[in-house]
Design a protein around this motif. Structure first.
Motif, PDB file in Angstrom:
ATOM      1  N   THR A 166     -17.193  23.330  50.905  1.00  0.00           N
ATOM      2  CA  THR A 166     -15.786  23.007  51.103  1.00  0.00           C
ATOM      3  C   THR A 166     -15.670  21.519  51.439  1.00  0.00           C
ATOM      4  O   THR A 166     -16.669  20.844  51.722  1.00  0.00           O
ATOM      5  CB  THR A 166     -15.193  23.820  52.267  1.00  0.00           C
ATOM      6  OG1 THR A 166     -15.849  23.417  53.475  1.00  0.00           O
ATOM      7  CG2 THR A 166     -15.334  25.321  52.051  1.00  0.00           C
ATOM      8  N   GLN A 167     -14.457  21.018  51.419  1.00  0.00           N
ATOM      9  CA  GLN A 167     -14.222  19.623  51.811  1.00  0.00           C
ATOM     10  C   GLN A 167     -14.719  19.377  53.232  1.00  0.00           C
ATOM     11  O   GLN A 167     -15.353  18.357  53.517  1.00  0.00           O
ATOM     12  CB  GLN A 167     -12.730  19.306  51.703  1.00  0.00           C
ATOM     13  CG  GLN A 167     -12.375  17.920  52.201  1.00  0.00           C
ATOM     14  CD  GLN A 167     -10.919  17.618  52.003  1.00  0.00           C
ATOM     15  OE1 GLN A 167     -10.472  17.451  50.891  1.00  0.00           O
ATOM     16  NE2 GLN A 167     -10.172  17.571  53.095  1.00  0.00           N
ATOM     17  N   HIS A 168     -14.444  20.305  54.116  1.00  0.00           N
ATOM     18  CA  HIS A 168     -14.866  20.160  55.510  1.00  0.00           C
ATOM     19  C   HIS A 168     -16.393  20.109  55.620  1.00  0.00           C
ATOM     20  O   HIS A 168     -16.949  19.270  56.335  1.00  0.00           O
ATOM     21  CB  HIS A 168     -14.299  21.301  56.353  1.00  0.00           C
ATOM     22  CG  HIS A 168     -14.696  21.244  57.783  1.00  0.00           C
ATOM     23  ND1 HIS A 168     -14.151  20.343  58.670  1.00  0.00           N
ATOM     24  CD2 HIS A 168     -15.613  21.962  58.489  1.00  0.00           C
ATOM     25  CE1 HIS A 168     -14.702  20.514  59.855  1.00  0.00           C
ATOM     26  NE2 HIS A 168     -15.598  21.494  59.777  1.00  0.00           N
ATOM     27  N   GLU A 169     -17.066  21.014  54.916  1.00  0.00           N
ATOM     28  CA  GLU A 169     -18.532  21.042  54.963  1.00  0.00           C
ATOM     29  C   GLU A 169     -19.126  19.749  54.407  1.00  0.00           C
ATOM     30  O   GLU A 169     -20.081  19.203  54.973  1.00  0.00           O
ATOM     31  CB  GLU A 169     -19.061  22.240  54.177  1.00  0.00           C
ATOM     32  CG  GLU A 169     -18.746  23.561  54.841  1.00  0.00           C
ATOM     33  CD  GLU A 169     -18.982  24.753  53.943  1.00  0.00           C
ATOM     34  OE1 GLU A 169     -19.243  25.844  54.499  1.00  0.00           O
ATOM     35  OE2 GLU A 169     -18.921  24.625  52.700  1.00  0.00           O
ATOM     36  N   LEU A 170     -18.545  19.243  53.314  1.00  0.00           N
ATOM     37  CA  LEU A 170     -19.057  18.001  52.741  1.00  0.00           C
ATOM     38  C   LEU A 170     -18.787  16.819  53.651  1.00  0.00           C
ATOM     39  O   LEU A 170     -19.647  15.940  53.798  1.00  0.00           O
ATOM     40  CB  LEU A 170     -18.454  17.747  51.358  1.00  0.00           C
ATOM     41  CG  LEU A 170     -18.999  16.511  50.652  1.00  0.00           C
ATOM     42  CD1 LEU A 170     -20.505  16.610  50.456  1.00  0.00           C
ATOM     43  CD2 LEU A 170     -18.284  16.292  49.341  1.00  0.00           C
ATOM     44  N   SER A 171     -17.633  16.797  54.294  1.00  0.00           N
ATOM     45  CA  SER A 171     -17.350  15.692  55.209  1.00  0.00           C
ATOM     46  C   SER A 171     -18.350  15.684  56.366  1.00  0.00           C
ATOM     47  O   SER A 171     -18.795  14.625  56.808  1.00  0.00           O
ATOM     48  CB  SER A 171     -15.912  15.748  55.738  1.00  0.00           C
ATOM     49  OG  SER A 171     -15.744  16.772  56.680  1.00  0.00           O
ATOM     50  N   GLU A 172     -18.739  16.849  56.839  1.00  0.00           N
ATOM     51  CA  GLU A 172     -19.755  16.924  57.897  1.00  0.00           C
ATOM     52  C   GLU A 172     -21.117  16.486  57.381  1.00  0.00           C
ATOM     53  O   GLU A 172     -21.842  15.767  58.060  1.00  0.00           O
ATOM     54  CB  GLU A 172     -19.834  18.341  58.461  1.00  0.00           C
ATOM     55  CG  GLU A 172     -18.641  18.715  59.312  1.00  0.00           C
ATOM     56  CD  GLU A 172     -18.777  20.088  59.948  1.00  0.00           C
ATOM     57  OE1 GLU A 172     -19.627  20.890  59.505  1.00  0.00           O
ATOM     58  OE2 GLU A 172     -18.031  20.347  60.900  1.00  0.00           O
ATOM     59  N   LEU A 173     -21.467  16.902  56.171  1.00  0.00           N
ATOM     60  CA  LEU A 173     -22.755  16.540  55.593  1.00  0.00           C
ATOM     61  C   LEU A 173     -22.873  15.029  55.409  1.00  0.00           C
ATOM     62  O   LEU A 173     -23.894  14.430  55.749  1.00  0.00           O
ATOM     63  CB  LEU A 173     -22.942  17.241  54.242  1.00  0.00           C
ATOM     64  CG  LEU A 173     -24.209  16.897  53.471  1.00  0.00           C
ATOM     65  CD1 LEU A 173     -25.440  17.444  54.189  1.00  0.00           C
ATOM     66  CD2 LEU A 173     -24.131  17.454  52.063  1.00  0.00           C
ATOM     67  N   LEU A 174     -21.813  14.405  54.876  1.00  0.00           N
ATOM     68  CA  LEU A 174     -21.838  12.963  54.613  1.00  0.00           C
ATOM     69  C   LEU A 174     -21.406  12.139  55.822  1.00  0.00           C
ATOM     70  O   LEU A 174     -21.474  10.913  55.783  1.00  0.00           O
ATOM     71  CB  LEU A 174     -20.928  12.636  53.418  1.00  0.00           C
ATOM     72  CG  LEU A 174     -21.332  13.233  52.075  1.00  0.00           C
ATOM     73  CD1 LEU A 174     -20.319  12.858  51.012  1.00  0.00           C
ATOM     74  CD2 LEU A 174     -22.740  12.819  51.676  1.00  0.00           C
TER      75      LEU A 174
END
Length: 64
Positions: free
Chosen positions: A13-21
């Motif tokens: 999700t957008q949220h998961e990717l924002s946390e990853l990056l």
């Protein structure tokens, strides 16, 4: 891994990717609008990122 082995894609999700990056979600939204960020999928109204596409995109944007 042989030719018959299937690799199951992992979608973020957008949220998961924002946390990853470690980036704000708003940055990902801006990148989608300007077509400068990692590839994404629209599944109905939902945005998803294939983790393999993201990893390739990150490598392409590496400096040094």
């Amino acid at each position: 891994m042989d030719a018959t082995t299937q690799v199951t894609p992992t979608f973020l999700t957008q949220h998961e990717l924002s946390e990853l990056l470690r980036l704000p979600e708003r940055t990902l939204e801006d990148w989608r609008l300007t077509h400068t960020g990692p590839p994404y999928l629209k599944l109905g109204r939902h945005v998803r990122y294939d983790v393999q596409d993201v990893l390739v995109w990150v490598q392409e944007h590496r400096h040094g």
